[in-house]
Design an enzyme around this catalytic site. Structure first.
Site, short mmCIF file in Angstrom:
data_model
loop_
_atom_site.label_atom_id
_atom_site.label_comp_id
_atom_site.label_asym_id
_atom_site.label_seq_id
_atom_site.Cartn_x
_atom_site.Cartn_y
_atom_site.Cartn_z
N ASP A 72 -35.55 14.66 1.94
CA ASP A 72 -34.43 15.29 2.66
C ASP A 72 -33.21 15.54 1.79
O ASP A 72 -32.36 16.37 2.12
CB ASP A 72 -34.01 14.41 3.84
CG ASP A 72 -35.05 14.38 4.95
OD1 ASP A 72 -35.86 15.32 5.02
OD2 ASP A 72 -35.04 13.40 5.73
N ASP A 96 -28.47 15.72 2.69
CA ASP A 96 -28.68 15.18 4.04
C ASP A 96 -27.70 14.02 4.24
O ASP A 96 -26.50 14.22 4.24
CB ASP A 96 -30.13 14.77 4.22
CG ASP A 96 -30.47 14.48 5.68
OD1 ASP A 96 -29.90 15.14 6.56
OD2 ASP A 96 -31.29 13.59 5.94
N ASP A 100 -29.40 6.67 4.60
CA ASP A 100 -30.19 6.71 5.83
C ASP A 100 -31.21 5.57 5.81
O ASP A 100 -31.86 5.33 4.78
CB ASP A 100 -30.94 8.03 5.98
CG ASP A 100 -30.02 9.18 6.44
OD1 ASP A 100 -28.80 8.94 6.55
OD2 ASP A 100 -30.53 10.28 6.67
N ARG A 152 -20.89 10.21 11.80
CA ARG A 152 -21.96 9.25 11.46
C ARG A 152 -21.51 8.19 10.46
O ARG A 152 -22.03 8.10 9.35
CB ARG A 152 -23.21 9.96 10.96
CG ARG A 152 -23.85 10.87 11.98
CD ARG A 152 -25.20 11.36 11.52
NE ARG A 152 -25.85 12.20 12.54
CZ ARG A 152 -27.08 12.67 12.45
NH1 ARG A 152 -27.81 12.39 11.39
NH2 ARG A 152 -27.59 13.42 13.42
#
Length: 273
Positions: A72, A96, A100, A152
């Site tokens: 990603d 991205d 993560d 986020r």
């Protein structure tokens, strides 16, 4: 030095990347993947401008060299990993997420990092339907969420998340978001809301029904500035917050000091850092 990776750097268990005493950038290419491994430390790197790579042969261990599909473009991608410490790194502007963690990852500490100039900063949890992420426990502590960030910080699903003594000086949409009935324990953070009157709320719940009222989200000792506000919810079950409590929060009044050295440190070889 600037290291530009053609393909992902796939880490093996019981490994540390320690950039103290040097100035190392992983940039302008592939970045770091932690996949189904344990006991990892990443310290002192500048990670930025990571690109999507893959559809290529990549070495994932000393004994395996095989085909990888597209990555990603995360700065650090954690996939089914555990017992991971990401500390004192500077991360920005990746394809991205900056960090993560998905697919049953757990026992993760993300501390003392500087995050800047990015949209979707940190995703913790694969999808609302992926219930294996209920095991996820993550501590987000002593980080500075700085210039040019949108959302986020983190965005959580399922699991248990302790967000403690971080400095939020910039966001464009929201700071902490989530879905899928996770527990978020926000303690001793400083939240400085942007000038935009439509972005004062620290929290964002991704759902179309009223179920969010039962999700355990709480704010304790947080400092809300420039109109910032946190919407709590849930009955506050003690066992849930126990799983989302990893260290004792210090007063939000000292957050600026606690996070003053966030990011990659300027260390000198041979001296304590």
């Amino acid at each position: 030095m600037v290291i530009t990776l053609k393909q992902e750097l796939i880490m093996n268990s019981f490994k540390t990347i320690d950039a103290r005493g040097v100035n190392v950038h992983i940039a302008n290419g592939a970045c770091i993947t932690i996949q189904y491994v344990t006991n990892i430390i990443i310290h002192g790197l500048h990670i930025h401008d990571c690109k999507r790579t893959g559809n290529a042969m990549v070495r994932s261990s000393p004994s395996h060299y095989g085909w990888r599909t597209m990555a990603d473009g995360d700065g650090i991608s954690i996939f089914g990993g555990s017992h991971i410490w990401i500390d004192h790194n500077s991360l920005s502007n990746c394809a991205d997420g900056l960090i993560d963690a998905i697919i049953g990852s757990t026992a993760i500490t993300i501390s003392n990092n500087l995050f800047t100039h990015h949209n979707e900063v940190m995703l913790l949890g694969h999808s609302d339907s992926y219930t294996r992420d209920k095991v996820m426990q993550v501590t987000v502590a002593y980080n500075h969420f700085g210039e040019g960030l949108v959302q986020r910080m983190p965005r959580c699903r399922h699991g248990y998340f302790h967000v403690v003594n971080n400095d939020y000086t910039h966001w464009e949409m929201y700071a902490i978001g989530g879905s899928a009935n996770r527990t978020i324990n926000s303690e001793g953070n400083r939240y400085v809301a942007p000038a935009n009157p439509n972005a004062k709320e620290v929290t964002k719940r991704v759902i179309t029904t009223g179920k969010w009222k039962h999700w355990n989200w709480r704010s304790q000792g947080d400092l809300m500035l420039n109109g910032a506000y946190f919407t709590p919810s849930g009955a506050g079950a003690g066992d849930s917050y126990a799983k989302a409590s990893s260290l004792s929060a210090q007063s939000s009044s000292v957050v600026a000091t606690l996070t003053s050295s966030a990011g990659a440190l300027s260390c000198r070889r041979g001296r304590q850092c």
